[in-house]
Design a protein around this motif. Structure first.
Motif, PDB file in Angstrom:
ATOM      1  N   ARG A   1       0.816  -1.197   0.000  1.00 21.03           N
ATOM      2  CA  ARG A   1       0.000   0.000   0.000  1.00 21.03           C
ATOM      3  C   ARG A   1       0.867   1.271   0.000  1.00 21.03           C
ATOM      4  O   ARG A   1       0.548   2.264  -0.650  1.00 21.03           O
ATOM      5  CB  ARG A   1      -0.871  -0.026   1.257  1.00 21.03           C
ATOM      6  CG  ARG A   1      -1.936   1.010   1.317  1.00 21.03           C
ATOM      7  CD  ARG A   1      -2.531   1.019   2.700  1.00 21.03           C
ATOM      8  NE  ARG A   1      -3.335  -0.155   2.950  1.00 21.03           N
ATOM      9  CZ  ARG A   1      -4.626  -0.258   2.648  1.00 21.03           C
ATOM     10  NH1 ARG A   1      -5.236   0.750   2.078  1.00 21.03           N
ATOM     11  NH2 ARG A   1      -5.285  -1.342   2.919  1.00 21.03           N
TER      12      ARG A   1
ATOM     13  N   CYS B   1      -2.273   8.024  -1.952  1.00 23.57           N
ATOM     14  CA  CYS B   1      -3.667   7.979  -1.495  1.00 23.57           C
ATOM     15  C   CYS B   1      -4.391   9.138  -2.171  1.00 23.57           C
ATOM     16  O   CYS B   1      -4.036  10.304  -1.967  1.00 23.57           O
ATOM     17  CB  CYS B   1      -3.717   8.106   0.026  1.00 23.57           C
ATOM     18  SG  CYS B   1      -5.364   8.460   0.646  1.00 23.57           S
ATOM     19  N   VAL B   2      -5.374   8.821  -2.980  1.00 23.74           N
ATOM     20  CA  VAL B   2      -6.049   9.851  -3.763  1.00 23.74           C
ATOM     21  C   VAL B   2      -6.802  10.826  -2.841  1.00 23.74           C
ATOM     22  O   VAL B   2      -6.863  12.034  -3.100  1.00 23.74           O
ATOM     23  CB  VAL B   2      -6.998   9.202  -4.796  1.00 23.74           C
ATOM     24  CG1 VAL B   2      -7.712  10.257  -5.622  1.00 23.74           C
ATOM     25  CG2 VAL B   2      -6.215   8.273  -5.712  1.00 23.74           C
ATOM     26  N   ALA B   3      -7.304  10.304  -1.727  1.00 20.93           N
ATOM     27  CA  ALA B   3      -8.006  11.185  -0.778  1.00 20.93           C
ATOM     28  C   ALA B   3      -7.031  12.223  -0.207  1.00 20.93           C
ATOM     29  O   ALA B   3      -7.355  13.404  -0.075  1.00 20.93           O
ATOM     30  CB  ALA B   3      -8.617  10.349   0.343  1.00 20.93           C
TER      31      ALA B   3
ATOM     32  N   VAL C   1      -1.164   6.398   2.974  1.00 17.11           N
ATOM     33  CA  VAL C   1      -1.801   6.022   4.244  1.00 17.11           C
ATOM     34  C   VAL C   1      -1.457   4.568   4.540  1.00 17.11           C
ATOM     35  O   VAL C   1      -1.073   3.823   3.642  1.00 17.11           O
ATOM     36  CB  VAL C   1      -3.348   6.163   4.174  1.00 17.11           C
ATOM     37  CG1 VAL C   1      -3.774   7.607   4.116  1.00 17.11           C
ATOM     38  CG2 VAL C   1      -3.930   5.372   3.019  1.00 17.11           C
TER      39      VAL C   1
ATOM     40  N   CYS D   1      -6.549   4.110   6.059  1.00 21.79           N
ATOM     41  CA  CYS D   1      -7.363   4.002   4.845  1.00 21.79           C
ATOM     42  C   CYS D   1      -8.816   3.726   5.225  1.00 21.79           C
ATOM     43  O   CYS D   1      -9.097   2.880   6.066  1.00 21.79           O
ATOM     44  CB  CYS D   1      -6.821   2.868   3.988  1.00 21.79           C
ATOM     45  SG  CYS D   1      -7.878   2.454   2.614  1.00 21.79           S
ATOM     46  N   THR D   2      -9.726   4.440   4.571  1.00 23.32           N
ATOM     47  CA  THR D   2     -11.141   4.255   4.911  1.00 23.32           C
ATOM     48  C   THR D   2     -11.835   3.239   4.005  1.00 23.32           C
ATOM     49  O   THR D   2     -13.048   3.060   4.067  1.00 23.32           O
ATOM     50  CB  THR D   2     -11.883   5.603   4.863  1.00 23.32           C
ATOM     51  OG1 THR D   2     -11.605   6.191   3.602  1.00 23.32           O
ATOM     52  CG2 THR D   2     -11.430   6.508   5.974  1.00 23.32           C
ATOM     53  N   ASN D   3     -11.021   2.676   3.110  1.00 29.52           N
ATOM     54  CA  ASN D   3     -11.488   1.544   2.329  1.00 29.52           C
ATOM     55  C   ASN D   3     -12.769   1.849   1.542  1.00 29.52           C
ATOM     56  O   ASN D   3     -12.873   2.913   0.966  1.00 29.52           O
ATOM     57  CB  ASN D   3     -11.691   0.381   3.300  1.00 29.52           C
ATOM     58  CG  ASN D   3     -11.307  -0.931   2.695  1.00 29.52           C
ATOM     59  OD1 ASN D   3     -11.842  -1.273   1.654  1.00 29.52           O
ATOM     60  ND2 ASN D   3     -10.386  -1.638   3.300  1.00 29.52           N
TER      61      ASN D   3
ATOM     62  N   CYS E   1     -14.445   5.226   1.598  1.00 26.80           N
ATOM     63  CA  CYS E   1     -13.720   6.390   1.095  1.00 26.80           C
ATOM     64  C   CYS E   1     -14.442   6.940  -0.135  1.00 26.80           C
ATOM     65  O   CYS E   1     -14.860   6.178  -1.011  1.00 26.80           O
ATOM     66  CB  CYS E   1     -12.306   5.962   0.714  1.00 26.80           C
ATOM     67  SG  CYS E   1     -11.387   7.241  -0.140  1.00 26.80           S
TER      68      CYS E   1
ATOM     69  N   HIS F   1     -13.159   8.277  -2.523  1.00 23.11           N
ATOM     70  CA  HIS F   1     -12.324   8.084  -3.711  1.00 23.11           C
ATOM     71  C   HIS F   1     -12.072   6.610  -4.008  1.00 23.11           C
ATOM     72  O   HIS F   1     -11.173   6.288  -4.772  1.00 23.11           O
ATOM     73  CB  HIS F   1     -10.983   8.795  -3.499  1.00 23.11           C
ATOM     74  CG  HIS F   1     -11.131  10.258  -3.296  1.00 23.11           C
ATOM     75  ND1 HIS F   1     -11.181  11.163  -4.333  1.00 23.11           N
ATOM     76  CD2 HIS F   1     -11.264  10.978  -2.156  1.00 23.11           C
ATOM     77  CE1 HIS F   1     -11.336  12.375  -3.844  1.00 23.11           C
ATOM     78  NE2 HIS F   1     -11.389  12.291  -2.530  1.00 23.11           N
ATOM     79  N   PHE F   2     -12.845   5.760  -3.380  1.00 16.21           N
ATOM     80  CA  PHE F   2     -12.565   4.321  -3.469  1.00 16.21           C
ATOM     81  C   PHE F   2     -12.466   3.850  -4.932  1.00 16.21           C
ATOM     82  O   PHE F   2     -11.536   3.134  -5.309  1.00 16.21           O
ATOM     83  CB  PHE F   2     -13.646   3.531  -2.719  1.00 16.21           C
ATOM     84  CG  PHE F   2     -13.388   2.049  -2.708  1.00 16.21           C
ATOM     85  CD1 PHE F   2     -12.357   1.514  -1.948  1.00 16.21           C
ATOM     86  CD2 PHE F   2     -14.168   1.184  -3.462  1.00 16.21           C
ATOM     87  CE1 PHE F   2     -12.108   0.152  -1.941  1.00 16.21           C
ATOM     88  CE2 PHE F   2     -13.928  -0.184  -3.464  1.00 16.21           C
ATOM     89  CZ  PHE F   2     -12.894  -0.696  -2.692  1.00 16.21           C
TER      90      PHE F   2
ATOM     91  N   CYS G   1      -9.257   4.880  -6.420  1.00 16.22           N
ATOM     92  CA  CYS G   1      -8.068   4.676  -5.583  1.00 16.22           C
ATOM     93  C   CYS G   1      -6.998   3.852  -6.312  1.00 16.22           C
ATOM     94  O   CYS G   1      -7.288   2.783  -6.864  1.00 16.22           O
ATOM     95  CB  CYS G   1      -8.486   3.968  -4.299  1.00 16.22           C
ATOM     96  SG  CYS G   1      -7.082   3.465  -3.319  1.00 16.22           S
TER      97      CYS G   1
ATOM     98  N   PHE H   1      -6.391   0.329  -4.660  1.00 14.34           N
ATOM     99  CA  PHE H   1      -7.466  -0.647  -4.888  1.00 14.34           C
ATOM    100  C   PHE H   1      -7.632  -0.987  -6.373  1.00 14.34           C
ATOM    101  O   PHE H   1      -8.034  -2.090  -6.714  1.00 14.34           O
ATOM    102  CB  PHE H   1      -8.771  -0.178  -4.245  1.00 14.34           C
ATOM    103  CG  PHE H   1      -8.752  -0.400  -2.754  1.00 14.34           C
ATOM    104  CD1 PHE H   1      -8.868  -1.673  -2.232  1.00 14.34           C
ATOM    105  CD2 PHE H   1      -8.545   0.653  -1.873  1.00 14.34           C
ATOM    106  CE1 PHE H   1      -8.804  -1.909  -0.868  1.00 14.34           C
ATOM    107  CE2 PHE H   1      -8.482   0.430  -0.498  1.00 14.34           C
ATOM    108  CZ  PHE H   1      -8.620  -0.850  -0.001  1.00 14.34           C
TER     109      PHE H   1
HETATM  110  S1  SF4 Z   1      -9.407   3.983  -0.365  1.00 21.69           S
HETATM  111 FE1  SF4 Z   1      -9.315   6.201  -0.055  1.00 21.69          FE
HETATM  112  S2  SF4 Z   1      -8.225   6.428   1.883  1.00 21.69           S
HETATM  113 FE2  SF4 Z   1      -7.823   4.360   1.157  1.00 21.69          FE
HETATM  114  S3  SF4 Z   1      -5.915   4.577   0.004  1.00 21.69           S
HETATM  115 FE3  SF4 Z   1      -7.607   4.747  -1.443  1.00 21.69          FE
HETATM  116  S4  SF4 Z   1      -7.937   6.919  -1.639  1.00 21.69           S
HETATM  117 FE4  SF4 Z   1      -6.745   6.630   0.213  1.00 21.69          FE
END
Ligand code: SF4
Length: 709
Positions: free
Chosen positions: A124, A129-131, A197, A202-204, A207, A209-210, A213, A216
């Motif tokens: 990871r 992290c896009v957020a 992150v 990570c808010t998974n 999120c 932006h999931f 992401c 992911f």
């Molecule tokens: S899911 Fe959201 S918080 Fe987690 S790494 Fe991706 S962009 Fe960041």
């Protein structure tokens, strides 16, 4: 049993590759494929695809020139697909990972007739992290407290913001995959830390932006892949998260560990814990200073308010305890007033891994308070995470939760790590099993005294047996050097591999009679340092002036001393490790050989394993001293102590087998291709005079021997 259709598929794919690439079929390679096919093809499964037998692992020593990558991919891939499992190829080095990913797999996809998809897995932390990017570039309010925690209020924030903006642009246009490795410029560690992150932060799926992401997206690609290329650290990190966090669940995977001899050491470092008092006091202080802001932002939620209200007492309880443990550590190290003026570092290991009673009692206190802190922060994190869910009414606004979760999760992670270390220090090891190593390191950080407490198991065997071998669907462990003194026992002990698994040392394609192993009359006993050093100097000085030589030392000081003592005409031909980057050193060596000049590389232990100079580029390997490791690292020393306490002989059980592995690796530098020839000279007389000497010599390939009487 492997069915005939699968057997034919493997054989046909092998034939095609051999024909297309005009390869010479090799006996060792075919044997390796057969061993893998027998082991993996013999896995029996229930109707849910769950493995039913426990002979699902094979361990294959296959020297240079076997063509092992091709062998394991061709044999394991069709079986993995037929059994509905994914193949994870794990390497220890980036060089091998790149070779598998950029050469072997594309070649196989093109030439073998097998149809498969493959992908590279990264941790990871390699992905943006896009957020976070969104926060930095102004999409959301930055959280000022976060910057305090990460100590990254950079003087020139504008440069960082410009970088983030370029990233948003490139990622949005699909010109960048969001990983650090493919960003065109190098990114400093501090800036990158602000853009990534960990799994707690990570808010998974919650999120915003999931879908976009980077991590992911890469994970979704992995789900499509039949072959996943990874590295040992990533596999171990995934296992320590319970398995299945980044890679497929071990039960759904067949692992190939290439360079498998590195696995036990890598595993040990994943199970170790550290705790630096100064750094902890720093983040606790920041947490304390952020309490007002935390309350203002989150106390509208009653449970969070109640949890936050407990923090001042917890933090207050920690300060004196940390002060006490700090003093105790310095006292135990015999430095009650801090390090002496001429010292920068001091390490003290506890005998038998036993922390003194007083320290253990302090650790027990710290366990309680850190457990409290970790629990509180975890509960707050959980509520913040829930608040991101549109279906849940927690009483907290999504924006607030989004802004504060990374910070609370970060501190939760630190509290958890601290808790784990103090648990390790508070425990008494059971009497009949190997202890944990425990030690303290004193240093200065920015001129201030600091102390770090560390604990590590002395063996990764039990954990690997349970979390990896016991769970995986199947596995192959391979490397050029897995046996010690010609046997697999040492590897079994260190890696937790059961004796019921299949073990095989495959025959090499090389004719070792092309090389001479010499222990000349000049070889001296390193016990007499001056005489030994003089013997090396004289031997190197007498080398032919056009020889391509690698001289391996086990001490930097001796390497320098020998270089200094050489006559000027020889010194000019020496390329010493540390004086030049490795790549440049090897380039210069090759250039010299290309124009018919001699060149002498002086290297330390890492050169005994990582140098590939085929043909005329290397015709003489000189090993100055038998490669016995000095068990001065706390983990090795604690293990040796434990073996002795059980009536064993640590030198014979650890040092000699480990030296045997290193000696084989060092000799392995000479013969890299079928027609390679040359000489290996051993300048350590102990190989003739000590009782372990014969065993060490017998474990080497069958070189022609010239042993002085
Ligand atoms: S899911 Fe959201 S918080 Fe987690 S790494 Fe991706 S962009 Fe960041």
């Amino acid at each position: 049993m492997l069915d005939d259709a699968l057997k034919s598929e493997i054989q046909a794919a092998y034939r095609r590759v051999v024909e297309q690439l005009s390869l010479t079929p090799r006996y060792g390679q075919r044997l390796m494929m057969a061993e893998i096919a027998r082991t993996l093809g013999g896995i029996s499964m229930d109707s849910d695809g769950k493995r039913q037998n426990d002979t699902h692992v094979c361990v294959l020593e296959a020297g240079t020139g076997t063509g092992k990558t091709l062998a394991y991919l061709l044999a394991a891939l069709p079986i993995a697909k037929a059994q509905g499992k994914r193949l994870i190829v794990s390497t220890a080095t980036i060089a091998l990972q790149e070779q598998v990913l950029n050469q072997d797999l594309p070649m196989l996809a093109k030439e073998s007739g097998l149809s498969f998809r493959y992908s590279l897995a990264k941790g990871r932390g390699r992905y943006v992290c896009v957020a976070r990017l969104d926060q930095v570039t102004g999409g959301a309010e930055p959280n000022p407290a976060m910057s305090l925690f990460e100590q990254d209020l950079a003087a020139d924030n504008s440069e960082f913001e410009a970088l983030a903006t370029r990233m948003v642009d490139a990622y949005g246009k699909g010109e960048w995959q969001g990983d650090r490795d493919s960003w065109p410029e190098s990114i400093d560690a501090q800036s990158w830390r602000r853009l990534t992150v960990d799994h707690r932060q990570c808010t998974n799926r919650r999120c915003g932006h999931f879908a976009a992401c980077a991590f992911f997206r890469a994970r979704r690609d992995l789900e499509e892949a039949d072959v996943i290329v990874a590295n040992h650290d990533l596999v171990l990190a995934d296992l320590s998260l319970g398995g299945g966090a980044i890679l497929p669940e071990p039960e759904e995977a067949i692992f190939i560990f290439d360079e498998g001899h590195h696995l036990p050491d890598k595993a040990l470092s994943h199970f170790a814990h550290r705790f630096a008092v100064h750094a902890c006091l720093g983040w606790l202080k920041t947490l304390k200073n952020s309490l007002t802001e935390l309350n203002q932002a989150l106390a509208a939620q009653t449970t969070v308010a109640r949890l936050l209200a407990t923090l001042p007492d917890t933090l207050q309880a920690l300060e004196p305890l940390l002060g006490d443990v700090f003093q105790t550590g310095f006292q135990l190290a015999g430095r009650p007033d801090g390090l002496h003026d001429d010292e920068t570092f001091q390490q003290v290991r506890f005998e038998g891994g036993k922390a003194p009673d007083g320290l253990r009692e302090q650790a027990t206190q710290l366990v309680k308070v850190f457990a409290n802190l970790a629990r509180t922060l975890e509960s707050i994190s959980d509520i913040l995470r829930e608040s991101l869910d549109p279906d849940k009414q927690t009483g907290l606004a999504r924006e607030q939760a989004e802004a504060w979760l990374p910070l609370v999760a970060l501190v939760h992670g630190r509290a958890d790590e601290a808790h784990a270390l103090w648990v390790a220090f508070s425990k008494v090891d059971p009497p009949k099993s190997p202890p944990s190593a425990r030690w303290i390191s004193l240093s200065r950080v920015n001129g201030e005294p600091d102390i770090e407490f560390s604990a590590s198991p002395v063996s990764a065997a039990e954990t690997l047996a349970k979390t990896l071998w016991g769970r995986c669907h199947g596995a192959v462990v391979t490397s050029a050097t897995l046996t010690a003194l010609g046997r697999f026992e040492r590897l079994q002990e260190r890696a937790g591999l059961a004796s019921r698994y299949r073990y095989q040392a495959l025959p090499s394609p090389f004719d070792y009679a092309n090389a001479v192993l010499s222990v000349p009359q000049a070889a001296a006993d390193p016990g007499n340092r001056d005489v030994h050093e003089q013997a090396i100097v004289e031997f190197v000085a007498a080398l032919g002036k056009d020889e391509a030589t690698l001289v391996l030392f086990s001490s930097r000081a001796q390497l320098r001393a020998v270089e200094k003592a050489l006559p000027e005409r020889v010194k000019q031909r020496v390329l010493a490790q540390d004086a030049l980057p490795k790549r440049e050193l090897l380039e210069r060596h090759r250039e010299a050989v290309d124009v018919g000049k001699g060149s002498i590389i002086f290297g330390l232990a890492s050169f005994a394993e990582g140098i590939d100079l085929p043909g005329d580029y290397l015709t003489h390997v000189i090993i100055t001293r038998l490669p016995f490791a000095v068990p001065d690292d706390p983990v090795g020393a604690t293990l040796a102590e434990w073996i002795e306490s059980q009536g064993g002989n640590a030198f014979m059980q650890i040092s000699v087998p480990d030296a045997s592995i290193k000696l084989v690796q060092a000799c392995g530098r000479l013969i890299r291709k079928e027609n390679d020839r040359g000489r290996i000279t051993l300048l350590d007389r102990r190989v003739l005079t000590r009782r372990y000497g014969k065993a060490l010599l017998d474990a080497l390939p069958p070189f022609r021997r010239e042993i002085a009487g």
